[in-house]
Write a protein that holds these residues in place. Structure first.
Motif, PDB file in Angstrom:
ATOM      1  N   UNK A 101      -9.592  64.500  57.129  1.00 38.32           N
ATOM      2  CA  UNK A 101      -9.930  63.982  55.795  1.00 38.32           C
ATOM      3  C   UNK A 101      -8.722  63.828  54.873  1.00 38.32           C
ATOM      4  N   UNK A 102      -7.615  64.504  55.186  1.00 45.20           N
ATOM      5  CA  UNK A 102      -6.411  64.393  54.362  1.00 45.20           C
ATOM      6  C   UNK A 102      -5.442  63.328  54.887  1.00 45.20           C
ATOM      7  N   UNK A 103      -5.893  62.550  55.832  1.00 39.95           N
ATOM      8  CA  UNK A 103      -5.018  61.560  56.467  1.00 39.95           C
ATOM      9  C   UNK A 103      -4.471  60.566  55.451  1.00 39.95           C
ATOM     10  N   UNK A 104      -3.188  60.230  55.629  1.00 42.19           N
ATOM     11  CA  UNK A 104      -2.535  59.152  54.890  1.00 42.19           C
ATOM     12  C   UNK A 104      -2.101  58.121  55.922  1.00 42.19           C
ATOM     13  N   UNK A 105      -2.671  56.934  55.818  1.00 40.21           N
ATOM     14  CA  UNK A 105      -2.623  55.975  56.920  1.00 40.21           C
ATOM     15  C   UNK A 105      -1.787  54.752  56.581  1.00 40.21           C
ATOM     16  N   UNK A 106      -0.912  54.393  57.516  1.00 39.71           N
ATOM     17  CA  UNK A 106      -0.183  53.132  57.478  1.00 39.71           C
ATOM     18  C   UNK A 106      -0.717  52.262  58.609  1.00 39.71           C
ATOM     19  N   UNK A 107      -0.989  50.998  58.323  1.00 37.89           N
ATOM     20  CA  UNK A 107      -1.423  50.050  59.352  1.00 37.89           C
ATOM     21  C   UNK A 107      -0.289  49.053  59.568  1.00 37.89           C
ATOM     22  N   UNK A 108       0.175  48.965  60.816  1.00 39.31           N
ATOM     23  CA  UNK A 108       1.358  48.159  61.145  1.00 39.31           C
ATOM     24  C   UNK A 108       1.047  47.348  62.392  1.00 39.31           C
ATOM     25  N   UNK A 109       1.145  46.031  62.287  1.00 42.11           N
ATOM     26  CA  UNK A 109       0.823  45.184  63.426  1.00 42.11           C
ATOM     27  C   UNK A 109       1.847  44.094  63.665  1.00 42.11           C
ATOM     28  N   UNK A 110       1.890  43.607  64.911  1.00 42.00           N
ATOM     29  CA  UNK A 110       2.768  42.518  65.323  1.00 42.00           C
ATOM     30  C   UNK A 110       1.923  41.320  65.743  1.00 42.00           C
ATOM     31  N   UNK A 111       2.305  40.116  65.285  1.00 43.89           N
ATOM     32  CA  UNK A 111       1.676  38.864  65.684  1.00 43.89           C
ATOM     33  C   UNK A 111       0.181  38.877  65.332  1.00 43.89           C
ATOM     34  N   UNK A 112      -0.715  38.783  66.314  1.00 42.28           N
ATOM     35  CA  UNK A 112      -2.140  38.856  65.991  1.00 42.28           C
ATOM     36  C   UNK A 112      -2.467  40.196  65.363  1.00 42.28           C
ATOM     37  N   UNK A 113      -1.744  41.243  65.752  1.00 44.36           N
ATOM     38  CA  UNK A 113      -1.919  42.547  65.111  1.00 44.36           C
ATOM     39  C   UNK A 113      -1.490  42.521  63.661  1.00 44.36           C
ATOM     40  N   UNK A 114      -0.486  41.686  63.349  1.00 41.57           N
ATOM     41  CA  UNK A 114      -0.063  41.524  61.959  1.00 41.57           C
ATOM     42  C   UNK A 114      -1.129  40.781  61.164  1.00 41.57           C
ATOM     43  N   UNK A 115      -1.725  39.751  61.779  1.00 41.70           N
ATOM     44  CA  UNK A 115      -2.827  39.047  61.120  1.00 41.70           C
ATOM     45  C   UNK A 115      -3.996  39.996  60.889  1.00 41.70           C
ATOM     46  N   UNK A 116      -4.273  40.836  61.879  1.00 44.23           N
ATOM     47  CA  UNK A 116      -5.328  41.846  61.730  1.00 44.23           C
ATOM     48  C   UNK A 116      -5.005  42.775  60.572  1.00 44.23           C
ATOM     49  N   UNK A 117      -3.744  43.198  60.477  1.00 41.93           N
ATOM     50  CA  UNK A 117      -3.310  44.064  59.383  1.00 41.93           C
ATOM     51  C   UNK A 117      -3.581  43.411  58.036  1.00 41.93           C
TER      52      UNK A 117
END
Length: 329
Positions: A176-192
């Motif tokens: 519950x204390x998570x601090x989240x970064x979302x990092x994607x490349x190409x289609x993963x970047x579009x998803x981000x």
């Protein structure tokens, strides 16, 4: 008079047949393109064409090759020492989505690392390993219709954005204390970027997109011209309608640009100037669309598609962690 009437009837019948045949051909081509581009069994990942791009600076190709080889050695050593835990969730539409979780005991810092078009979680290791070494717990999902995840059609980021929200819930349940970064490349970047336009929990602190596209329509229009030498009208319009029927989304609605316009959280944009798949110019278009001043751009001179991390080496990760550190405790 009867002759003229018969002639008109024959012309009308011929035109009707021609219209029917044209419509059938267009439907067939559109159906083929949908399977080719986003069908799980499609061949859209086999690409042998290229955009005209800026010339590669001297020495960059050698740097990219050396760093790619060095990273592969590091990735092999990492996965041998840290095989990870196979994990899964259920999507909103009932698919089983799978991924690999690399635990970093005691850390509340998390990274979701996202692979590119038709890849799997192993394609995100170039992101996962540096985050893990920086003390983050890391999750590398297989996006829908990729890797071990269920699905008949690739989501191109649009369907995946809802899946990533489920993965975020999975992390928060564990921590519950998570601090989240979302990092994607190409289609993963579009998803981000598409995820960034949704209402994300406070636990999600920042986004990093590397060589993502403005929209599925834009990238498919470019590819339609490059691969098949065809204009977007009418084929892309009809193919988009077929995609809606078969995959559940149109190419037009799958817009990272529109989603970025709704993102108020921090975002770093990264792109290589020699990208021959997603035009480099798309980065600035996306950057300008992002509201606020909690954003930055990182250019990799001479880097091709997905190569910025290899072209820049340590400078890539210095820029990433310098950007996200103010938002992570």
């Amino acid at each position: 008079m009867k002759t003229k009437g018969k002639l008109k009837s024959k012309i009308a019948a011929a035109l009707a047949v021609a219209v029917i045949l044209l419509a059938a051909a267009l439907a067939g081509v559109s159906n083929y393109l949908v399977t080719y581009a986003i069908g799980r069994s499609g061949d859209g990942g086999d690409r042998e064409v290229a955009l005209d791009v800026e010339a590669t600076p001297d020495g960059v190709e050698a740097v990219i090759a050396a760093n790619r080889a060095a990273f592969q050695d590091k990735a092999d050593a990492f996965t041998a020492a840290h095989p990870g835990e196979d994990v899964s969730i259920t999507s909103d539409d009932g698919l089983t989505l799978r991924g690999v979780y690399y635990a970093n005991a005691g850390s509340h810092r998390w990274a979701i690392a996202l692979h590119g078009y038709r890849g799997d979680h192993e394609g995100a290791l170039r992101l996962a390993v540096p985050y893990y070494e920086a003390g983050y717990q890391v999750l590398t999902p297989d996006l829908r219709a990729c890797g071990a995840s269920d699905g008949d059609f690739v989501g191109m980021g649009w369907l995946d954005r809802k899946d990533i929200l489920r993965w975020v819930d999975y992390i928060i349940t564990k921590d519950p204390q998570a601090e989240i970064v979302i990092h994607g490349i190409s289609m993963g970047a579009a998803t981000t970027m598409m995820t960034a336009g949704e209402d994300t929990p406070d636990n999600v602190k920042a986004f990093v997109e590397d060589c993502g596209y403005t929209s599925v329509w834009d990238v498919f229009a470019s590819e339609l011209q490059l691969r098949f030498h065809l204009p977007e009208f009418p084929i892309l319009y009809t193919a988009s309608g077929v995609a809606k029927l078969r995959a559940g989304y149109t190419f037009g609605e799958a817009s990272a640009l529109a989603q970025v316009e709704k993102c108020n959280k921090p975002m770093l944009f990264i792109h290589g100037t020699a990208d021959d798949f997603i035009p480099y110019e798309m980065m600035d278009t996306l950057y300008q669309a992002k509201p606020g001043d909690n954003k930055a751009e990182l250019t990799a001179d001479g880097a091709g598609h997905g190569e910025a991390v290899y072209a820049l080496g340590d400078a890539y990760w210095d820029a990433v962690f310098d950007f996200i550190s103010p938002y992570i405790e």
